[in-house]
Design a protein around this motif. Structure first.
Motif, PDB file in Angstrom:
ATOM      1  N   UNK A   1       0.831  -1.202   0.000  1.00 55.17           N
ATOM      2  CA  UNK A   1       0.000   0.000   0.000  1.00 55.17           C
ATOM      3  C   UNK A   1       0.868   1.256   0.000  1.00 55.17           C
ATOM      4  N   UNK A   2       1.943   1.242   0.757  1.00 55.47           N
ATOM      5  CA  UNK A   2       2.858   2.386   0.791  1.00 55.47           C
ATOM      6  C   UNK A   2       3.557   2.567  -0.556  1.00 55.47           C
ATOM      7  N   UNK A   3       3.828   1.452  -1.250  1.00 57.26           N
ATOM      8  CA  UNK A   3       4.512   1.522  -2.545  1.00 57.26           C
ATOM      9  C   UNK A   3       3.675   2.276  -3.579  1.00 57.26           C
TER      10      UNK A   3
ATOM     11  N   UNK B   1       6.559   5.816  -9.760  1.00 50.81           N
ATOM     12  CA  UNK B   1       6.535   4.511 -10.446  1.00 50.81           C
ATOM     13  C   UNK B   1       7.917   3.982 -10.841  1.00 50.81           C
ATOM     14  N   UNK B   2       8.810   4.852 -11.323  1.00 51.06           N
ATOM     15  CA  UNK B   2      10.147   4.389 -11.704  1.00 51.06           C
ATOM     16  C   UNK B   2      10.936   3.906 -10.499  1.00 51.06           C
TER      17      UNK B   2
ATOM     18  N   UNK C   1      12.202   0.045  -9.480  1.00 47.46           N
ATOM     19  CA  UNK C   1      13.585  -0.223  -9.101  1.00 47.46           C
ATOM     20  C   UNK C   1      13.654  -0.901  -7.730  1.00 47.46           C
ATOM     21  N   UNK C   2      12.862  -0.417  -6.781  1.00 42.73           N
ATOM     22  CA  UNK C   2      12.839  -1.002  -5.437  1.00 42.73           C
ATOM     23  C   UNK C   2      12.331  -2.436  -5.491  1.00 42.73           C
ATOM     24  N   UNK C   3      11.255  -2.657  -6.223  1.00 44.26           N
ATOM     25  CA  UNK C   3      10.702  -4.010  -6.323  1.00 44.26           C
ATOM     26  C   UNK C   3      11.676  -4.964  -7.004  1.00 44.26           C
ATOM     27  N   UNK C   4      12.367  -4.496  -8.025  1.00 41.64           N
ATOM     28  CA  UNK C   4      13.357  -5.335  -8.709  1.00 41.64           C
ATOM     29  C   UNK C   4      14.495  -5.691  -7.752  1.00 41.64           C
TER      30      UNK C   4
ATOM     31  N   UNK D   1      13.264  -8.230  -5.247  1.00 41.09           N
ATOM     32  CA  UNK D   1      13.144  -9.531  -5.908  1.00 41.09           C
ATOM     33  C   UNK D   1      14.517 -10.186  -6.061  1.00 41.09           C
ATOM     34  N   UNK D   2      15.498  -9.411  -6.544  1.00 42.64           N
ATOM     35  CA  UNK D   2      16.845  -9.952  -6.733  1.00 42.64           C
ATOM     36  C   UNK D   2      17.462 -10.377  -5.404  1.00 42.64           C
ATOM     37  N   UNK D   3      17.264  -9.577  -4.366  1.00 39.63           N
ATOM     38  CA  UNK D   3      17.791  -9.931  -3.046  1.00 39.63           C
ATOM     39  C   UNK D   3      17.181 -11.236  -2.555  1.00 39.63           C
ATOM     40  N   UNK D   4      15.879 -11.388  -2.758  1.00 35.01           N
ATOM     41  CA  UNK D   4      15.200 -12.615  -2.333  1.00 35.01           C
ATOM     42  C   UNK D   4      15.735 -13.815  -3.110  1.00 35.01           C
ATOM     43  N   UNK D   5      15.930 -13.642  -4.418  1.00 37.58           N
ATOM     44  CA  UNK D   5      16.453 -14.727  -5.244  1.00 37.58           C
ATOM     45  C   UNK D   5      17.874 -15.105  -4.816  1.00 37.58           C
ATOM     46  N   UNK D   6      18.697 -14.111  -4.504  1.00 42.32           N
ATOM     47  CA  UNK D   6      20.065 -14.389  -4.055  1.00 42.32           C
ATOM     48  C   UNK D   6      20.052 -15.122  -2.716  1.00 42.32           C
ATOM     49  N   UNK D   7      19.156 -14.700  -1.818  1.00 42.41           N
ATOM     50  CA  UNK D   7      19.035 -15.387  -0.527  1.00 42.41           C
ATOM     51  C   UNK D   7      18.614 -16.837  -0.730  1.00 42.41           C
ATOM     52  N   UNK D   8      17.673 -17.066  -1.644  1.00 43.58           N
ATOM     53  CA  UNK D   8      17.224 -18.430  -1.928  1.00 43.58           C
ATOM     54  C   UNK D   8      18.363 -19.274  -2.493  1.00 43.58           C
TER      55      UNK D   8
END
Length: 67
Positions: A9-11, A16-17, A21-24, A27-34
């Protein structure tokens, strides 16, 4: 789930740009952690096969930091 919904909701209020960038980055941080977690789990499996107690104990501690 509440925290995730609150963040989303805060996002909506963010440019938008910048939001993309924040969402990407999230996502990348989560993928690296996985990926790190998967690698540690593989090493734990190997330590069990090798009956290497020291490696097992060290890796289970490492797993806590990447979980």
């Amino acid at each position: 789930r509440f925290m995730e919904n609150n963040i989303l909701n805060e996002m909506d209020r963010v440019d938008p740009n910048l939001r993309d960038e924040i969402l990407a980055e999230l996502f990348l941080n989560k993928m690296m952690d996985n990926l790190k977690r998967s690698k540690v789990l593989e090493k734990i499996d190997q330590s069990l096969k090798n009956k290497d107690k020291e490696a097992f104990l060290r890796l289970t501690e490492e797993l806590k930091s990447v979980s």
